[in-house]
Design an enzyme around this catalytic site. Sequence first.
Site, short mmCIF file in Angstrom:
data_model
loop_
_atom_site.label_atom_id
_atom_site.label_comp_id
_atom_site.label_asym_id
_atom_site.label_seq_id
_atom_site.Cartn_x
_atom_site.Cartn_y
_atom_site.Cartn_z
N PHE A 160 46.24 63.75 48.71
CA PHE A 160 47.29 63.52 47.72
C PHE A 160 46.83 63.84 46.29
O PHE A 160 47.33 64.77 45.66
CB PHE A 160 47.78 62.07 47.84
CG PHE A 160 48.60 61.58 46.69
CD1 PHE A 160 49.62 62.36 46.15
CD2 PHE A 160 48.37 60.32 46.15
CE1 PHE A 160 50.38 61.90 45.08
CE2 PHE A 160 49.12 59.85 45.10
CZ PHE A 160 50.13 60.63 44.55
N ILE A 161 45.87 63.08 45.79
CA ILE A 161 45.45 63.28 44.40
C ILE A 161 44.67 64.59 44.27
O ILE A 161 44.87 65.35 43.32
CB ILE A 161 44.61 62.10 43.91
CG1 ILE A 161 45.42 60.79 44.01
CG2 ILE A 161 44.17 62.31 42.47
CD1 ILE A 161 44.63 59.54 43.64
N SER A 219 34.04 49.42 49.94
CA SER A 219 33.40 50.71 50.19
C SER A 219 33.43 51.58 48.93
O SER A 219 32.47 52.30 48.64
CB SER A 219 34.06 51.44 51.36
OG SER A 219 35.39 51.84 51.05
N LYS A 220 34.51 51.51 48.17
CA LYS A 220 34.58 52.25 46.91
C LYS A 220 33.63 51.66 45.87
O LYS A 220 33.01 52.40 45.10
CB LYS A 220 36.01 52.29 46.38
CG LYS A 220 36.95 53.17 47.18
CD LYS A 220 36.52 54.64 47.18
CE LYS A 220 36.68 55.30 45.83
NZ LYS A 220 36.34 56.75 45.88
N GLU A 265 38.50 57.70 52.16
CA GLU A 265 39.53 56.95 52.89
C GLU A 265 40.09 55.94 51.89
O GLU A 265 39.33 55.26 51.20
CB GLU A 265 38.91 56.23 54.08
CG GLU A 265 38.36 57.15 55.16
CD GLU A 265 39.45 57.78 56.00
OE1 GLU A 265 40.62 57.32 55.93
OE2 GLU A 265 39.14 58.74 56.72
N ASP A 282 32.96 68.34 56.06
CA ASP A 282 32.72 66.93 55.78
C ASP A 282 31.70 66.85 54.64
O ASP A 282 30.68 67.55 54.66
CB ASP A 282 32.16 66.27 57.05
CG ASP A 282 32.05 64.75 56.95
OD1 ASP A 282 31.92 64.24 55.82
OD2 ASP A 282 32.07 64.10 58.00
N THR A 306 38.70 53.70 41.99
CA THR A 306 39.93 52.91 41.96
C THR A 306 39.75 51.63 41.17
O THR A 306 38.63 51.11 41.05
CB THR A 306 40.37 52.55 43.40
OG1 THR A 306 41.45 51.64 43.38
CG2 THR A 306 39.23 51.90 44.17
N ASP A 307 40.87 51.09 40.67
CA ASP A 307 40.82 49.79 39.99
C ASP A 307 40.62 48.64 40.97
O ASP A 307 40.28 47.52 40.56
CB ASP A 307 42.08 49.55 39.16
CG ASP A 307 43.38 49.58 39.97
OD1 ASP A 307 43.34 49.83 41.20
OD2 ASP A 307 44.44 49.36 39.37
N GLU A 308 40.78 48.89 42.26
CA GLU A 308 40.67 47.81 43.24
C GLU A 308 39.23 47.27 43.36
O GLU A 308 39.03 46.18 43.89
CB GLU A 308 41.19 48.27 44.59
CG GLU A 308 42.69 48.57 44.56
CD GLU A 308 43.29 48.78 45.93
OE1 GLU A 308 42.90 48.06 46.87
OE2 GLU A 308 44.14 49.67 46.07
N ASP A 317 52.85 38.79 54.69
CA ASP A 317 51.88 39.38 53.78
C ASP A 317 50.64 39.83 54.55
O ASP A 317 50.33 39.30 55.62
CB ASP A 317 51.49 38.38 52.70
CG ASP A 317 51.15 39.04 51.38
OD1 ASP A 317 50.99 40.27 51.37
OD2 ASP A 317 51.07 38.32 50.37
N ARG A 318 49.92 40.79 53.98
CA ARG A 318 48.71 41.26 54.64
C ARG A 318 47.54 40.35 54.26
O ARG A 318 47.56 39.68 53.21
CB ARG A 318 48.40 42.70 54.25
CG ARG A 318 47.85 42.91 52.86
CD ARG A 318 47.57 44.39 52.63
NE ARG A 318 47.11 44.65 51.27
CZ ARG A 318 47.29 45.80 50.65
NH1 ARG A 318 47.95 46.77 51.25
NH2 ARG A 318 46.82 45.97 49.43
N TYR A 363 38.24 48.49 52.10
CA TYR A 363 38.42 49.70 51.30
C TYR A 363 37.79 49.57 49.93
O TYR A 363 36.97 50.39 49.52
CB TYR A 363 39.91 50.03 51.16
CG TYR A 363 40.20 50.95 50.00
CD1 TYR A 363 39.66 52.23 49.95
CD2 TYR A 363 41.00 50.54 48.93
CE1 TYR A 363 39.90 53.08 48.88
CE2 TYR A 363 41.25 51.38 47.86
CZ TYR A 363 40.70 52.64 47.83
OH TYR A 363 40.94 53.47 46.76
#
Length: 357
Positions: free
Chosen positions: A11-12, A162-163, A83, A58, A133-135, A290-291, A159
């Site tokens: 996507f990005i 890992s980032k 991912e 890869d 990411t901001d996460e 909710d997750r 996720y």
Amino acid sequence: MTIVVTGGAGFIGSNFVIEWLKHCDEPVINIDKLTYAGNLGNLASLKGDPRHIFVRADIADSSLISGLLSEHTPRAILNFAAESHVDRSIHGPDDFIDTNVVGTFRLLETARAYWGTSSEPQRSGFRFLHVSTDEVYGSLSQGAAPFSEMSRYEPNSPYSASKAASDHLVRAYHHTYGLPVLTTNCSNNYGPHHFPEKLIPLCIHNALSGKPLPIYGDGQQIRDWLYVKDHCSAIRRVVDDGLIGETYNIGGWNEMTNLEVVKTLCGVLDELRPREDGISYAERIIFVKDRPGHDRRYAIDASKIESELGWRPAETFETGLRKTVQWFLNNQAWVKDVTSGAYRAWVEKQYNGGVDG
């Protein structure tokens, strides 16, 4: 001069490659593993363009990547490969560790070897830009200040963990080996070529398919929204003018709840593609369980990149969302292609259900 983009069919990454070649003639070596979210259809507009060279590979394949670097001698590697879906990481974290941690490590090692044997002025001009990411910063309370580049890392999902690990590796390779790195941490992206498992593209797809629009919990989770082409312009600024070793937060200055996002989206669809029965798409909004570990709020303070590099997003949420909806309306063949049987099985298993950006 040449650049390498990893994850450039996602996507990005695909948006970045397309925007890069719109703004300059510098060739792009585009490396992508072509997992479920990587789609060569995203790059259809570049067919026949000699400035775009696609290689299916890869990032963990050190031998192949090393050969490409030796052959094309790029001045920069921009690492978009990742991912990136929280829900998938909850159900299957293995791929996230393999790609985001091990893959980034292998890529850093390959880049270090390439940079270390380069001669001047190529060596001093080389950059390794890592897109994150901001996460990684965790979750904010309602009244807390937005995330800055100095915010503590507190990842809450496989996720984001890992980032965070990949960010730390990039930092370590600069401080230990001197590798000239740059890191960007962005807020929630939206726009063309967005795989329909995230909030905005999923709700567009469901709305046009006559399906419910699922929102997790009470829908009051807050995110900062960034139009993908604004993100691309920010990365161009960072790779060309960012200070080596620095981190730059990239945000859209658009904090909204998930419920507000979907209601705004429904309003745009009501205008551009009204339902035959005349009822608003908002009538199809439903709330689902909710997750696990769902972060309540993300917000980015993007003042550093504005003050130091002169970048600010060109789109408001409203203008960016309208462009996004119109793109999906104009590209239903692309949507049909990516929403394969495997994708439908995933959505059915995961959501019954809800989604977040």
